[in-house]
Design a protein around this motif. Structure first.
Motif, PDB file in Angstrom:
ATOM      1  N   UNK A  83       0.756  -1.199  -0.078  1.00 37.51           N
ATOM      2  CA  UNK A  83      -0.022  -0.108   0.122  1.00 37.51           C
ATOM      3  C   UNK A  83       0.870   1.330   0.197  1.00 37.51           C
ATOM      4  N   UNK A  84       2.123   0.956   0.485  1.00 42.58           N
ATOM      5  CA  UNK A  84       3.097   2.434   0.470  1.00 42.58           C
ATOM      6  C   UNK A  84       3.396   2.828  -0.938  1.00 42.58           C
ATOM      7  N   UNK A  85       2.681   2.130  -2.087  1.00 45.35           N
ATOM      8  CA  UNK A  85       3.134   2.581  -3.503  1.00 45.35           C
ATOM      9  C   UNK A  85       2.125   3.669  -3.933  1.00 45.35           C
ATOM     10  N   UNK A  86       1.170   4.120  -2.975  1.00 38.22           N
ATOM     11  CA  UNK A  86       0.007   4.900  -3.447  1.00 38.22           C
ATOM     12  C   UNK A  86       0.689   6.408  -3.895  1.00 38.22           C
ATOM     13  N   UNK A  87       1.897   6.812  -3.160  1.00 42.87           N
ATOM     14  CA  UNK A  87       2.394   8.021  -3.641  1.00 42.87           C
ATOM     15  C   UNK A  87       2.999   7.847  -4.941  1.00 42.87           C
ATOM     16  N   UNK A  88       3.804   6.952  -5.171  1.00 45.04           N
ATOM     17  CA  UNK A  88       4.578   6.764  -6.641  1.00 45.04           C
ATOM     18  C   UNK A  88       3.558   6.775  -7.641  1.00 45.04           C
ATOM     19  N   UNK A  89       2.394   5.909  -7.605  1.00 49.59           N
ATOM     20  CA  UNK A  89       1.510   5.514  -8.426  1.00 49.59           C
ATOM     21  C   UNK A  89       0.762   6.996  -8.822  1.00 49.59           C
ATOM     22  N   UNK A  90       0.918   8.008  -8.258  1.00 50.23           N
ATOM     23  CA  UNK A  90       0.332   9.284  -8.389  1.00 50.23           C
ATOM     24  C   UNK A  90       1.279  10.208  -9.270  1.00 50.23           C
TER      25      UNK A  90
END
Length: 643
Positions: free
Chosen positions: A523-530
């Motif tokens: 879930x920590x990928x939310x930032x990079x995916x934006x």
């Protein structure tokens, strides 16, 4: 007729690991004996390891392989075992499957068709064996048959296809064996992983059983055996077109075995191509595990699942086989470094799930600090180190992205600024050349110095930790040289060099929102995916975006595939580009994209020659050492578009 118990064993071997390879083979034979197996098929060249490369040319290698074979013999009482090794005969080296039964070497059956595409260069070391050729050779074990033989035991006729043999269509040995009469084919294999390829292997096993009207036993290699290639570890037992046993792919175990009891046709025949072998007829064990397909194999996201599991296993094997103490990653907060960090996290998570925490500790017992680690959380922090190395051109968004991911996966994370180094190097050069460097005149120079200055410090971390530094370049960047030599290309291994940027971005979203088997997510990928992919090497005011520097990644990937997988000319690529993207871009834009791709491709071959070894995960690769050769110096190809 009583049922015959067949087994296929997969092995995670290491080239030239004589004692280790032998121990794993003997352990699997012992397991088969406990399961009352009559016939056990092991992978191709499992005594030496498949990936010995030019070491196959050394007489020492084949001598050690023969010595290992002799050491296996005493372990094969009450069972027939097929296993692979290199064998020298009449001035040529052959890739052979040895049939051992009741402690005796029965025959050597050589491979008839050699793999010579992609990562495979078998004709460099081996010679193909002619179909129907049969003879004998004098050995320390006596006069041993070698050639295109069938083996008869308890009225059952057994034939062999070795890996590439099964891919030869109407030329595959199964057709000849069917005419001569066999009940079962054993297929020792070393078939490397590529996304979607396992379906083809399964179909070959099924069709092989249908051709002979009997059983087909397929056994592949497992894991990252020798560095670049990954093996699924798939094994199949098929009877008359019906799959009755299948292994779980990408296991973190040293070996796996599948077993099935089948009724086979008996033959009463004598022929010059039949060698008789002693093999006990054992009663089948009624407790054999029923066919149980892994749930993730049925996923609608099978490509994402395969990629995650294959590269995670490859990273795990590369780490332990190189005796390294962990991984180090320069985590920029962008897609590529985030993907690699997540894959390291998945490697440990999947290993712990399968092996348990104790099993993971045993695998890494060579690391001095492992015995002092108490918790899994502490282990993650010791095994994985990440570092964000900012400059005045780095954004708060990427810094937060890197921190969020590091917190999520539990890496030891550092955050420092390299501006002082950039300024010092800039001052040295400005003084030497007698002028100031400007973005208008020295754009590439000023970008590259930042990327290169991130390398020494992260290498220091890797050295301090006795760890592997992982390079962060992907295949799309490699095709056009959009990477800084000795910067983001620095590393011992390049885990995502075999996959395109478009898929990486798609995979990261899947891993955040869906995850492996719908459960193991990051879930920590939310930032990079934006974030929009950006090198962040120019001033923030320029709003640098990768696809503006190059072209849209889907277009880049399409041209790359058409040109170097489908072998299309530059002019044909432009035509196909217009047909597919003509509604979204002007002809002038598409022409510019095409010319830019081929110009950058040709001028950057020297970079591809220097990239760290990468994993093969797709159905093609740009790796010049094992897949796609291109001249370092050439006239280029962009001019061919309009000529």
């Amino acid at each position: 007729m009583p049922k015959t118990v067949l087994a296929a064993g997969v092995l995670n071997q290491t080239p030239l690991d004589w004692s280790g390879n032998l121990q794993r083979i003997n352990d699997l034979i012992q397991q088969a004996l406990q399961e009352r197996v009559s016939i056990l098929c092991l992978p191709e060249l499992c005594l030496t390891g498949y990936g010995c490369e030019d070491q196959f040319l050394s007489p020492y290698t084949r001598e050690k392989a023969w010595d290992s074979l002799l050491q296996v013999l005493p372990h094969t009482q009450n069972i027939m075992v097929w296993l692979g090794l290199p064998f020298y005969f009449e001035g040529k080296l052959y890739n052979v499957a040895a049939c051992i039964a009741h402690g005796k070497l029965v025959a050597l059956v050589p491979k008839q068709h050699l793999a010579n595409d992609g990562v495979h260069y078998e004709p460099r070391w081996f010679s193909p064996w002619p179909a129907d050729k049969r003879t004998h050779i004098s050995t320390s074990l006596g006069n041993i048959p070698i050639g295109d033989y069938r083996i008869q035991a308890n009225g059952i006729h057994i034939g062999v296809e070795i890996c590439q043999d099964a891919w030869e269509g109407k030329r595959r040995p199964a057709h000849s064996l069917a005419k001569r009469g066999v009940s079962v084919i054993c297929s020792p294999t070393a078939s490397h992983f590529a996304i979607g390829k396992s379906k083809i292997r399964k179909e070959l096993a099924i069709s092989g059983s249908q051709i002979i009207g009997g059983a087909y036993v397929f056994a592949n290699v497992l894991g990252n055996e020798s560095g670049r290639t990954i093996f699924d570890g798939d094994a199949y037992i098929v009877q008359n077109g019906t799959l009755i046993a299948e292994s779980s792919r990408f296991s973190f175990q040293d070996s796996q075995m599948i077993v099935a009891a089948v009724e086979l046709k008996a033959w009463e025949e004598s022929s010059e191509d039949i060698i008789r072998a002693d093999m006990p007829q054992l009663d089948a064990n009624p407790a054999y595990k029923l066919f149980d397909k892994s749930s993730w194999e049925l996923s609608e996201h099978i490509k994402e699942e395969e990629f995650a599991r294959a590269v995670s296993l490859a990273l795990w094997d590369y780490l332990r086989k190189s005796k390294s103490y962990g991984w180090v990653i320069s985590l920029s907060g962008g897609a590529d470094s985030s993907a690699i960090s997540s894959l390291c996290y998945l490697a440990i998570s999947l290993a712990m799930k399968e092996l348990s925490w104790k099993g993971v500790q045993e695998k890494f017992a060579y690391i001095p600090w492992v015995r002092d680690v108490i918790t899994e959380k502490e282990f993650f922090a010791r095994i994985l180190t990440t570092a964000y190395q900012g400059t005045e051109n780095s954004s708060d968004n990427t810094r937060k992205s890197a921190m969020a991911l590091a917190d999520c996966i539990g890496s030891t994370h550092y955050d420092w600024n390299i501006d002082v180094l950039v300024k010092e190097y800039r001052a040295i050069i400005e003084k030497a050349i007698g002028r100031s460097l400007t973005w208008e005149q020295d754009d590439v120079t000023l970008q590259n110095v930042q990327a290169r200055l991130r390398s020494p410090s992260v290498w220091m971390l890797a050295n301090i930790n006795n760890a592997l530094l992982l390079a962060t370049s992907n295949r799309s960047e490699a095709s056009v040289g959009y990477a800084t030599m000795d910067g983001d290309t620095s590393g011992s291994i390049s885990p995502i060099a075999g996959i395109d940027k478009s898929f990486i971005r798609q995979w990261l979203i899947w891993l955040e929102k869906v995850g492996l088997e719908g459960d193991l997510r990051v879930v920590g990928l939310a930032h990079v995916n934006q974030l929009e992919p950006s090198a962040e090497l120019r001033p923030l005011s320029s709003k640098q975006v990768d696809e503006e520097d190059l072209m849209p990644y889907p277009i880049l990937n399409a041209i790359e595939r058409w040109a170097f997988y489908d072998k299309k000319s530059p002019k044909e690529c432009l035509k196909m580009l217009k047909a597919e993207y003509g509604s979204r871009f002007t002809e002038e834009q598409l022409l510019a994209f095409c010319q830019r791709f081929f110009r950058l491709w040709a001028r950057n071959q020297w970079k591809r020659e220097r990239y760290a070894p990468g994993f093969h995960v797709d159905d093609y690769s740009l790796d010049p050492k094992t897949w796609l050769r291109f001249p370092i110096l050439s006239a280029g190809l962009e001019k061919d578009i309009i000529n």
